[in-house]
Each structure stands twice: as structure tokens, then as C-alpha cells.
Design a protein around this motif. Structure first.
Motif, mmCIF file in Angstrom:
data_model
loop_
_atom_site.group_PDB
_atom_site.id
_atom_site.type_symbol
_atom_site.label_atom_id
_atom_site.label_comp_id
_atom_site.label_asym_id
_atom_site.label_seq_id
_atom_site.Cartn_x
_atom_site.Cartn_y
_atom_site.Cartn_z
ATOM 1 N N GLY A 82 26.027 40.976 42.361
ATOM 2 C CA GLY A 82 26.949 39.878 42.653
ATOM 3 C C GLY A 82 27.771 39.575 41.416
ATOM 4 O O GLY A 82 27.616 40.235 40.391
ATOM 5 N N HIS A 83 28.674 38.593 41.511
ATOM 6 C CA HIS A 83 29.452 38.238 40.310
ATOM 7 C C HIS A 83 29.568 36.725 40.154
ATOM 8 O O HIS A 83 29.777 36.005 41.122
ATOM 9 N N TYR A 84 29.382 36.273 38.894
ATOM 10 C CA TYR A 84 29.467 34.841 38.606
ATOM 11 C C TYR A 84 30.847 34.432 38.128
ATOM 12 O O TYR A 84 31.127 33.258 37.919
ATOM 13 N N VAL A 86 34.938 33.837 38.593
ATOM 14 C CA VAL A 86 35.794 33.417 39.700
ATOM 15 C C VAL A 86 37.256 33.665 39.342
ATOM 16 O O VAL A 86 37.599 33.898 38.188
ATOM 17 N N GLN A 87 38.104 33.601 40.358
ATOM 18 C CA GLN A 87 39.543 33.736 40.158
ATOM 19 C C GLN A 87 40.085 32.440 39.532
ATOM 20 O O GLN A 87 39.496 31.370 39.729
ATOM 21 N N PRO A 88 41.205 32.529 38.831
ATOM 22 C CA PRO A 88 41.834 31.300 38.326
ATOM 23 C C PRO A 88 42.102 30.333 39.493
ATOM 24 O O PRO A 88 42.302 30.781 40.623
ATOM 25 N N CYS A 115 32.505 30.201 47.748
ATOM 26 C CA CYS A 115 32.072 31.388 48.499
ATOM 27 C C CYS A 115 32.059 32.631 47.604
ATOM 28 O O CYS A 115 31.074 33.359 47.563
ATOM 29 N N ASP A 116 33.162 32.878 46.914
ATOM 30 C CA ASP A 116 33.398 34.125 46.171
ATOM 31 C C ASP A 116 33.160 33.937 44.688
ATOM 32 O O ASP A 116 34.023 33.498 43.976
ATOM 33 N N ASP A 117 32.019 34.291 44.155
ATOM 34 C CA ASP A 117 30.888 34.832 44.861
ATOM 35 C C ASP A 117 29.656 33.966 44.568
ATOM 36 O O ASP A 117 28.526 34.328 44.854
ATOM 37 N N GLU A 148 32.785 40.146 35.448
ATOM 38 C CA GLU A 148 34.142 40.719 35.386
ATOM 39 C C GLU A 148 34.604 41.363 36.690
ATOM 40 O O GLU A 148 35.515 42.182 36.675
ATOM 41 N N GLU A 149 33.992 40.970 37.815
ATOM 42 C CA GLU A 149 34.406 41.598 39.083
ATOM 43 C C GLU A 149 35.865 41.304 39.379
ATOM 44 O O GLU A 149 36.610 42.172 39.811
ATOM 45 N N GLU A 150 36.277 40.055 39.134
ATOM 46 C CA GLU A 150 37.641 39.661 39.491
ATOM 47 C C GLU A 150 38.695 40.253 38.554
ATOM 48 O O GLU A 150 39.886 40.090 38.788
ATOM 49 N N VAL A 151 38.256 40.927 37.493
ATOM 50 C CA VAL A 151 39.226 41.563 36.597
ATOM 51 C C VAL A 151 38.976 43.065 36.486
ATOM 52 O O VAL A 151 39.429 43.706 35.542
ATOM 53 N N LEU A 422 39.331 32.475 50.063
ATOM 54 C CA LEU A 422 39.027 33.108 48.771
ATOM 55 C C LEU A 422 40.315 33.278 47.964
ATOM 56 O O LEU A 422 41.344 33.646 48.519
ATOM 57 N N HIS A 423 40.230 33.045 46.691
ATOM 58 C CA HIS A 423 41.320 33.214 45.723
ATOM 59 C C HIS A 423 42.429 32.174 45.887
ATOM 60 O O HIS A 423 43.316 32.079 45.052
ATOM 61 N N GLY A 424 42.438 31.405 46.979
ATOM 62 C CA GLY A 424 43.510 30.439 47.209
ATOM 63 C C GLY A 424 43.072 29.029 46.869
ATOM 64 O O GLY A 424 41.950 28.808 46.400
HETATM 65 MN MN MN Z 1 37.270 37.794 44.622
#
Ligand code: MN
Ligand code: BES
Ligand code: MN
Length: 455
Positions: A82-84, A86-88, A115-117, A148-151, A422-424
Motif C-alpha cells: 500500500g502507500h501512505y 497522498v496527492q497534493p 480512500c487513496d490509499d 512514493e506511489e503518487e510520484v 481520488l486526487h480531486g
Molecule cells: Mn493515487
């Protein structure tokens, strides 16, 4: 087991809210300290759940958290990923409440990462705690939660290659995808790949008066728009030579199965306030958003965008362009094809520069494997309905790398919904989904151990 979850409902939720309050935005160096705080929180939560080992591995980027509970080396081992990060949360003004101050409204948690993630991977930590507290754990568990999943997961790639022995497992379990609806459970059996690049079109060596020079010197914004427009034809096909060469075409029966999933086009349009959908001719919306590749401009800038009118012929224009890929396209190859084509279609009145960003390979998993069956049985038991296999449109680049480096398939047992945003702005996660996940995950381990034993 469900008793334990019931008794600890508030505790589980309050811990998740504390994790969400840490603004762990991986893309922005301003949050570097928060990334460290979030990694420490995750490490401590894995340790408190009862793992034998929980530690932080530093990388040149953000830290990776790894933990494990080995109960019996002869039992199957499941690696949870999983990833801790998040998106900006920008733009902040579009949020109804501050993104890192979670609020609960209509049985949903509203916050960035709800939710993510964070909401999804934390279900695994609480499921581990539940199984250990009730003495029902049937598999060995390894947990790897990255930052670093989101990057693009670039340092995780190095980490996986260097730690194959530590990460050795029988399968990988991930909750970072969506289901069709709370009463229509589903499991994603594929992810799209990604090629992301940035382009720059440069004309004259400086901004010019658009009256004095206009008409005689190329306008890079006009040129960039024409170049982008030419990347798709009137049928929505991408025009880059060779782009479709390796695209896997589905058989008629595969397409029929995919399109048999519940989907209401009118609802879809209504939800988005659009009169019509748009995409590649000859494919349905389900297909266009899952098994077909795409090309999208994510951002475009240049020239004067301040108040009023300024007559200027700008010297450059930029755009961020991404392509979602399907089996068997390679992100590297598509990056090269795009670059070659974009350079070839540039008129001699401008120069173009192309900078590749991150990428990742597409992924599919079969539905006749033991691990898929275990996920299917777990969801059927907790939802009372057999989950439908779907193909996802999003990307988790490390999943293809797991297959390559660890030789193991990943099961995408996600509990989110497409409407979670997600991301929004106003991202949210249903409390139903959070608790349903905690209830379902132990059932996966139960069925997986049984099926492996009978193998
Ligand atoms: Mn994401
Ligand atoms: N969890 C998402 C991917 C996702 C979401 C898959 C919903 C299926 C359904 C993941 O965190 C994500 O956002 N991935 C990025 C790719 C990454 C390289 C930035 C994406 O898909 O844009
Ligand atoms: Mn994610």
C-alpha cells in the motif's frame, strides 16, 4: 473475529483519522517532515498490531515501511502492499472542509487520502490486529507501505530489486482500487500502464509584439495546439506511428463479459453533467476506460493569462501529456515513439523539447488462480454476492515490477468507489467500505490458506 471489529469500531476509525491528519504529500518537498511522521505512524501501527518486525527503510526519496508476522514458515506468505503518500490537495478553495482535517458526513470520511490509499491500506493493519487478537491468522504476512506511489515509485523499484529474499512471498494483496458499487462487489483484474512526459515548443528567442511580428513568425501556442490536435484522428484513434502495434485486442467473448458488468450510461453522463461521452470509435465507455489506450493533455500553459488583454506573441508553450497503456504496450517504447513522432511533426519554424517523467507497465491477472479464487470467496462471504471481475483504468506501476522481480501476481482487492473523488477536491471514503474491508481481508487469508493446502 467480527466481535473484535465491532468492539473496536471507534478506535479503528480514530486511528485512521489521526493518520489522515498528517499531510503526507510526496510531490511537494514542503511536506518532507510530514512524510517522515507518517512513516513513523505506519511503523508504530504495524508494531502495535502485533507484528514481529516493523521498521523504516530510508531511501534517497521518501521512506519505505516494512513489517512482518511469520507464524509458521511452512504456511503460505502474503505480501500486503500500500502507500501512505497522498496527492497534493490543491486547489484548497474547492474543498468544503480543510483537506487534512477529516470530517465525517453522511457516513463518509472527507479528507485527502481518506480512500487513496490511507483508508484502504489501514484496513490491512487493522485486519492484522484483529487476526492476531483473535488468534485466527492462517498465513504469514509481510507488509510494505511506501511513500512514493503518487510520484512513480522509483525508489521502491530499487528497493524491491535489492530485497528479493526479504520480500519473498506466495502472492501479493493490494487494496488501492475500486469496486463497481457497495452492493455490486468487483475485483480489478488489470491496470493500465502509463507514459508521462512534458513538451516544450519554442519559437522566437523572446516574446514579441503580436502586431509587429504577428503573421510572420510562428506562435508556439498555436503550433503546440495544432500538434496536439493532430495526435488523434476524427475517430479518436491515436496517430503516433506504431502506437497500436502491440495492443492486445480482446476476443468477442472477453468483450462481451466486460460489457456485461452493470453500467448505466445515462447515470454516468448525469453524474458528470455532460450531454455525451467521447472516445475511440467502435468501443464502449467501459472499454475506452479500461482496455483501450489513451492520450490526454493534463496541463497546458504559455503566453499571457493575467487580467485584461496583452498583445503578445509568446516565445514558448508547454504541455504535460500522458498516455494510459494496455497489454502489451511498453512505457519505454511508447515514450520513444511519442518523442520521435512529436519531433517529426514539428514545423521548422519552432524547436521542440521533450522531457519524460515517470511511467509504468500495464498489468493483468488471471481469474483462475488460487489467489483470485480466495479473494472471490472472501468477498462473496462478506458481501453475500460473488464479485464481478473488471479491468481497471488506473495505474499502480509497481505491480508489474512485482511480477517481474518477485515472480508473483498481485490481487487487487480494492474497496473504494469511483465516486470517492481520488486526487480531486472533497475526496472521501465510506465508513461501510472501511469496515467491510477489515471484515473481508481476514476471510481472504482464511480461504487462501485452505486453497493452498489443497493444492
Ligand atoms: Mn493515487
Ligand atoms: N490508487 C491509484 C490507482 C487506481 C485508482 C487504480 C483507482 C484503479 C482505480 C493510484 O494511487 C494512482 O493514483 N496511480 C496513478 C499513477 C502514478 C504513477 C501517479 C494514476 O493512476 O494516475
Ligand atoms: Mn493509490
Amino acid at each position: 473475529m467480527n466481535n473484535y471489529i465491532e468492539k473496536n469500531r471507534d478506535k479503528f476509525l480514530n486511528e485512521l483519522l489521526d493518520l489522515i491528519r498528517i499531510p503526507s504529500v510526496s510531490a511537494d518537498s514542503k511536506f518532507k517532515n510530514d512524510m517522515i511522521r507518517a512513516a513513523e505512524f505506519v511503523r508504530d501501527s504495524i508494531a502495535n498490531a502485533g507484528a514481529d518486525k516493523a521498521q523504516i527503510f530510508e531511501t534517497p526519496g521518501h521512506p519505505i515501511v516494512y513489517g512482518e508476522k511469520i507464524i509458521d514458515p511452512s504456511l503460505p506468505t502474503v505480501l500486503v502492499y500500500g502507500h501512505y503518500d497522498v496527492q497534493p490537495a490543491d486547489p484548497y478553495e474547492l474543498w468544503n472542509s480543510p483537506p487534512f482535517e477529516p470530517v465525517i458526513k453522511n457516513d463518509r470520511i472527507y479528507a485527502r487520502g481518506a480512500c487513496d490509499d490511507k483508508g484502504q491500506f489501514y484496513m490491512h493493519v487493522k485486519a492484522l490486529e484483529t487476526m492476531l487478537a483473535t488468534n485466527t491468522l492462517t498465513c504469514n504476512i509481510k507488509m510494505m507501505i511506501e511513500g512514493e506511489e503518487e510520484v512513480g515509485s522509483s525508489h521502491l523499484e530499487t528497493f524491491v530489486k535489492a530485497n528479493r529474499e526479504m520480500l519473498k512471498c506466495d502472492t501479493i494483496l493490494i487494496s488501492d482500487t475500486s469496486m463497481i458499487a457497495n452492493d455490486v462487489p468487483s475485483i480489478e483484474t488489470g491496470l493500465r500502464g502509463l507514459t508521462y512526459l512534458e513538451v516544450e515548443v519554442v519559437g522566437a528567442n523572446r516574446d514579441l509584439h503580436s502586431g509587429v511580428y504577428g503573421g510572420g513568425v510562428a506562435n508556439p501556442i498555436n503550433v503546440l495546439c495544432e500538434m496536439i490536435a493532430s495526435l488523434k484522428d476524427e475517430n479518436g484513434h491515436i496517430t503516433i506511428p506504431g502506437f497500436y502495434d502491440n495492443v492486445e485486442e480482446l476476443t468477442a467473448s472477453q468483450r462481451a463479459a466486460l460489457n456485461a458488468a452493470p453500467f448505466d450510461l445515462n447515470e454516468y453522463k448525469k453524474d458528470l453533467s455532460i450531454e455525451d461521452v467521447s472516445g475511440e470509435l467502435g468501443y464502449t465507455t467501459i472499454e475506452r476506460t479500461s482496455v483501450r489506450p489513451t492520450l490526454d493533455v493534463n496541463g497546458i500553459w504559455g503566453g499571457y493569462i493575467g487580467e485584461g488583454a496583452k498583445t503578445v506573441l509568446p516565445s514558448k508553450a508547454n504541455a504535460k501529456i500522458s498516455m494510459r497503456l494496455v497489454p502489451n504496450q511498453s512505457d519505454q517504447e511508447i515514450c520513444d515513439l511519442f518523442t520521435k513522432h512529436f519531433e517529426a511533426i514539428a514545423p521548422s519554424s519552432v524547436r521542440v523539447k521533450i522531457v519524460p517523467h515517470h511511467g509504468g507497465l500495464p498489468y493483468v491477472t488471471p481469474t483462475d488462480s488460487i489467489e483470485y479464487k480466495a479473494a472471490e470467496m472472501a468477498m462473496e462471504e462478506s458481501f453475500g454476492k460473488k464479485p464481478i471481475p473488471t479491468r481497471g483504468g488506473g495505474s499502480i506501476p509497481i505491480v508489474a515490477l512485482f511480477e517481474q522481480e518477485l515472480g508473483r501476481k498481485s490481487i487487487l482487492m480494492g474497496f473504494g468507489l469511483d465516486i470517492d473523488g481520488l486526487h480531486g477536491p472533497n475526496e472521501s471514503y465510506g465508513l461501510f467500505n472501511f469496515y467491510k474491508g477489515i471484515e473481508t481481508i481476514p476471510l481472504f487469508f482464511k480461504h487462501y490458506a485452505k486453497l493452498k493446502k489443497g493444492e
